[in-house]
Scaffold this active site. Structure first.
Site, short mmCIF file in Angstrom:
data_model
loop_
_atom_site.label_atom_id
_atom_site.label_comp_id
_atom_site.label_asym_id
_atom_site.label_seq_id
_atom_site.Cartn_x
_atom_site.Cartn_y
_atom_site.Cartn_z
N ASN A 9 0.81 -1.48 0.25
CA ASN A 9 0.20 -0.12 0.29
C ASN A 9 0.90 0.95 0.17
O ASN A 9 1.44 1.27 0.84
CB ASN A 9 -0.66 -0.13 0.97
N LYS A 11 0.17 4.31 -0.62
CA LYS A 11 -0.10 5.46 0.61
C LYS A 11 -0.64 6.48 -0.46
O LYS A 11 -0.35 6.36 -1.29
CB LYS A 11 -0.22 5.48 1.48
N HIS A 96 -10.08 0.92 4.92
CA HIS A 96 -8.49 1.11 5.35
C HIS A 96 -8.69 1.66 6.53
O HIS A 96 -9.24 2.95 6.69
CB HIS A 96 -7.34 1.83 4.87
N GLU A 98 -7.62 4.44 8.14
CA GLU A 98 -6.69 6.02 7.97
C GLU A 98 -8.48 6.83 6.82
O GLU A 98 -8.88 7.75 6.91
CB GLU A 98 -5.91 5.60 6.76
N GLU A 168 -5.48 -5.36 10.64
CA GLU A 168 -4.28 -4.64 10.63
C GLU A 168 -4.93 -3.59 11.79
O GLU A 168 -5.77 -2.78 12.13
CB GLU A 168 -4.32 -2.94 9.40
N GLY A 174 1.97 2.12 10.71
CA GLY A 174 2.71 3.15 10.99
C GLY A 174 3.63 3.41 12.02
O GLY A 174 4.01 4.52 12.40
N SER A 214 2.98 -2.53 10.48
CA SER A 214 4.35 -1.95 10.44
C SER A 214 5.11 -3.50 9.90
O SER A 214 5.87 -4.03 11.31
CB SER A 214 4.81 -2.15 12.09
N GLY A 235 2.86 -1.40 4.69
CA GLY A 235 2.33 0.41 4.04
C GLY A 235 3.87 0.65 3.87
O GLY A 235 4.85 0.70 2.32
P1 PGA Z 1 2.41 -0.09 7.92
O1 PGA Z 1 1.13 0.56 6.82
O2 PGA Z 1 3.27 -1.21 7.26
O3 PGA Z 1 3.29 1.77 7.42
O4 PGA Z 1 1.86 0.49 9.01
C1 PGA Z 1 0.49 -0.64 6.83
C2 PGA Z 1 -1.17 -0.04 5.94
O5 PGA Z 1 -1.39 0.60 6.43
O6 PGA Z 1 -1.86 -0.59 4.94
#
Ligand code: PGA
Length: 256
Positions: A9, A11, A96, A98, A168, A174, A214, A235
């Site tokens: 992803n 983003k 997601h 976010e 997730e 993140g 992460s 991500g």
């Molecule tokens: P991250 O994000 O690996 O940076 O934690 C994962 C995601 O948001 O899909």
């Protein structure tokens, strides 16, 4: 046996040239694994078509990060599954955290998006997960089960079987924190059992469940040794071709 997935992803990162360049590196480093795992990269809408062009014939798929459920018309700023497919996309992330947090996306909207993606022959990657407060209140299973139940409302089992769920935990995205493999497995198991409860064994055993939050080259192997984890939604680490390559290798390695 479920085919594993390594999904990146990207983003709101990577302009047009940077996306094509990263896609090229992913292809060069890891294209070899595309026969054994499904590799997907999800750039911004603006870079989707060029990224798909760069990856054509490589076996690596391209996905969008969101969509709108209406088929066409006066919906300024929105992009529907048909347009994603037309640009070369075959997957789409929905719900997601976010988007749930920043754009106040609801379970109802997630359900509409999943339905429209199924209708548009795009594989939805449905994100679910609990916040830190929900985890601390020991509410993880309830929250996640509810998100799964509502995402699949009104969807036929044959269509549900082809979807992908990404577990997730919001507190792990993140942040550098990640669930232990055992904790992730327990929730992924509960997700599969929820799909079993809604549908049947065949559907539950077909749905692919990813872990996200992460994920890095040094924690992926533990996660992949768990029975109900079929891959990862990555991500930050997917923006570095070498790191993403190691993650793909670990995901592929477990089934060789
Ligand atoms: P991250 O994000 O690996 O940076 O934690 C994962 C995601 O948001 O899909």
């Amino acid at each position: 046996m479920r085919r594993r997935i390594a999904a990146g992803n990207w983003k709101m990162n990577m302009g047009l040239e940077a996306s094509v360049e990263l896609a090229r590196k992913v292809k060069d480093f890891t294209g070899i694994h595309a026969h054994s795992v499904d590799i997907v990269v999800c750039p911004t809408f603006l870079s989707l078509a060029r990224t798909a062009g760069e990856l054509e014939g490589s076996g690596i798929a391209v996905g969008a990060q969101d969509c709108y459920h209406e088929s066409q018309g006066a919906f300024t700023g929105e992009v529907n599954p048909e347009l994603i497919r037309d640009a070369g996309g075959s997957y789409c992330i929905v719900g997601h955290s976010e988007r749930r947090t920043l754009m106040h996306e609801t379970d109802k909207e997630v359900n509409l998006k999943v339905k429209s993606l199924i209708g548009g022959c795009i594989v939805p990657i449905i994100c679910v997960g609990e916040t830190l407060a929900e985890r601390q209140a020991l509410d993880t299973m309830n929250v996640v089960r509810g998100q799964v139940m509502r995402a699949y409302a009104g969807i036929e089992p044959e269509a549900a079987a082809r979807t992908v769920i990404a577990y997730e935990p919001v507190w792990a995205i993140g942040t550098g924190l990640n669930a232990t493999a055992q904790d992730a497995q327990a929730v992924c198991r509960a997700i599969r059992d929820t799909v079993r409860y809604i549908y049947d064994d065949t559907t539950a055993d077909s749905v692919r469940i990813l872990y996200g939050g992460s994920v890095k080259a040094d924690n992926i192997s533990d996660l992949m040794s768990e029975k109900d984890i079929d891959g990862a939604l990555v991500g930050g680490a997917s923006l570095k071709a070498a790191e993403f390559g190691k993650i793909i290798q670990a995901i592929a390695g477990m089934i060789q």
